[in-house]
Scaffold this active site. Structure first.
Site, PDB file in Angstrom:
ATOM      1  N   ASP A   1      66.194  47.463  29.495  1.00  0.00           N
ATOM      2  CA  ASP A   1      66.953  46.311  29.988  1.00  0.00           C
ATOM      3  C   ASP A   1      67.712  46.588  31.276  1.00  0.00           C
ATOM      4  OD1 ASP A   1      66.224  44.461  27.973  1.00  0.00           O
ATOM      5  OD2 ASP A   1      67.534  45.514  26.570  1.00  0.00           O
TER       6      ASP A   1
ATOM      7  N   ASP B   1      59.075  41.502  26.897  1.00  0.00           N
ATOM      8  CA  ASP B   1      60.266  41.250  27.710  1.00  0.00           C
ATOM      9  C   ASP B   1      60.316  42.129  28.961  1.00  0.00           C
ATOM     10  OD1 ASP B   1      60.411  41.039  24.884  1.00  0.00           O
ATOM     11  OD2 ASP B   1      62.565  40.754  24.900  1.00  0.00           O
TER      12      ASP B   1
HETATM   13  N1  GLY Z   1      65.171  40.577  25.716  1.00  0.00           N
HETATM   14  C1  GLY Z   1      65.670  40.285  24.432  1.00  0.00           C
HETATM   15  C2  GLY Z   1      65.439  38.886  24.016  1.00  0.00           C
HETATM   16  O1  GLY Z   1      64.776  38.121  24.679  1.00  0.00           O
HETATM   17  O2  GLY Z   1      65.946  38.531  22.988  1.00  0.00           O
END
Ligand code: GLY
Length: 401
Positions: A118, A181
């Site tokens: 992230d 993601d």
């Molecule tokens: N990247 C985590 C979510 O979309 O919940």
């Protein structure tokens, strides 16, 4: 032998662009401008509470509590909202708040959580945005440091960035696991190559994008949430869900991350095959989205589960808009995806805005439906909704990603 972006895009079926998006949607620019004004007003109302603290990822009864920037993946969305509000209104107070928050991102690199993919979300909307908007050198240095940490998560044998957990523990469930993601975390790497002249970051991003296309994207244009490979041999082990309803289902927000992620990868890499892939993913999404253009949280959820994820719609709207921008002007699909973005933003504006008892912007975000966390504001949904409104009303706006 790794397949080329062209071969990978060609291996995915195209469900086709749904006819209902073929005409201009009935969405007025005035309504979107008014919604953007409301959004920046609400960011302004929250500025004292969240000056150098941050809204929690999701609200509780539509009200966000405050958190620090020591961990988590969502703090930068508030900073991104402050940058957007500053650009739209020209008011210094938003710029000052975003600048104060950027300091907490620099500190996090020394003392907070960084063992995560992230870093892309976190540092694109904080330090990269700061560098783009103000040219500040400490933000460039911090963003490159974050890109180094993200690049350290790359496993060369399978050609992927490990999403979660330490990369050192081969027994951990997360080891060698990629998630959809991550496509939205690649811009930090592409940016770092531009900022440093070192192609290594972009090479890693491109390799991950191709591995994601090979394993996370399914032949029908849907996506797995996660996919694990053996980190040492590269052998593909299989897909599993984390926030979706089943391992073989299509989690709506994941699909949206992939649409926007490939549109941005197409732009950075100058690779039309990524735009073609983004279009196929978008066509799958638009063929399965609910009648009001906002998806249920998982496209394969049981028919009686009508829970929506407005945040997926907001991300997808930005993805459609960026796809329209990277497709050649003469490509008729560009106009189609512009329509899809407007239809989505129109529905969010008409039917999903939080009332004055909330400190958020969009209702009906589903952070984690299986864990009972849904029907709330989400700070990333609020960010992407506002970015979508900015894109729709200010054609010259330059993305922070
Ligand atoms: N990247 C985590 C979510 O979309 O919940």
């Amino acid at each position: 032998m790794r397949r080329s972006p062209q071969a990978l895009a060609a291996a995915v079926d195209d469900p086709g662009y749904p006819a209902r998006y073929g005409t201009d949607p009935d969405v007025s620019r005035k309504a979107l401008e008014a919604a953007l004004d409301d959004a920046t007003d609400r960011v302004g109302d929250n500025l004292d509470t969240f000056y150098d603290r941050f809204p929690e990822p999701a609200s509780d009864d539509l009200v966000y509590g405050a958190t620090s920037n020591a961990d988590g993946w969502t703090t930068s969305f508030w900073t991104g909202l402050c940058w957007l509000a500053g650009e739209v209104t020209g008011q210094r107070r938003f710029h000052d708040a975003a600048s104060a928050q950027v300091g907490t991102f620099r500190r996090r690199l020394e003392t907070g959580e960084t063992d995560t993919h992230d870093l892309g979300f976190l540092y694109s909307l904080s330090t990269v945005a700061d560098r783009r908007l103000t040219g500040r050198e400490p933000s460039r240095v911090a963003a490159v440091r974050a890109a180094d940490l993200l690049a350290d998560r790359f496993h060369p044998a399978p050609g992927l960035i490990q999403a979660w957990g330490s990369t050192d523990d081969p027994e951990a469930w997360e080891h060698g696991r990629m998630i959809v993601d991550t496509m939205m975390n690649l811009p930090l790497l592409f940016w770092a190559s531009e900022a440093t002249g070192d192609p290594r970051y972009a090479d890693i991003a491109g390799t991950h994008a191709r591995t994601n296309a090979a394993h996370v994207v399914r032949p029908d244009g849907s996506t797995f949430h996660t996919f694990a490979c053996d980190a040492e041999t590269g052998e593909p082990l299989g897909g599993e869900t984390h926030q979706g309803c089943a391992d073989d289902s299509c989690w709506a927000r994941g699909q949206a991350w992939a649409i926007y992620g490939y549109a941005l990868a197409a732009d950075y890499a100058g690779e039309p095959a990524y735009a073609d892939l983004a279009a196929k993913l978008a066509n799958y999404y638009l063929s399965h989205v609910a009648d009001d253009h906002v998806p249920r949280w998982d496209f394969d959820a049981p028919a009686d589960d009508t829970v929506r994820d407005s945040s997926a719609a907001a991300i997808a709207a930005c993805g459609f808009a960026h796809l329209a921008r990277v497709l050649p002007a003469a490509d008729e699909r560009a106009g189609e995806y512009r329509n899809a973005a407007l239809a989505t933003l129109g529905s969010l504006t008409d039917d999903y805005r939080a009332g004055s008892d909330s400190n958020g912007l969009l209702t009906d975000g589903a952070y984690n439906r299986p864990k009972g966390n849904y029907d709330e504001c989400t700070i990333w949904g609020d960010y992407f909704y506002t970015e979508g409104l900015v894109r729709a009303t200010r054609a010259a706006w330059e993305p922070y990603w």
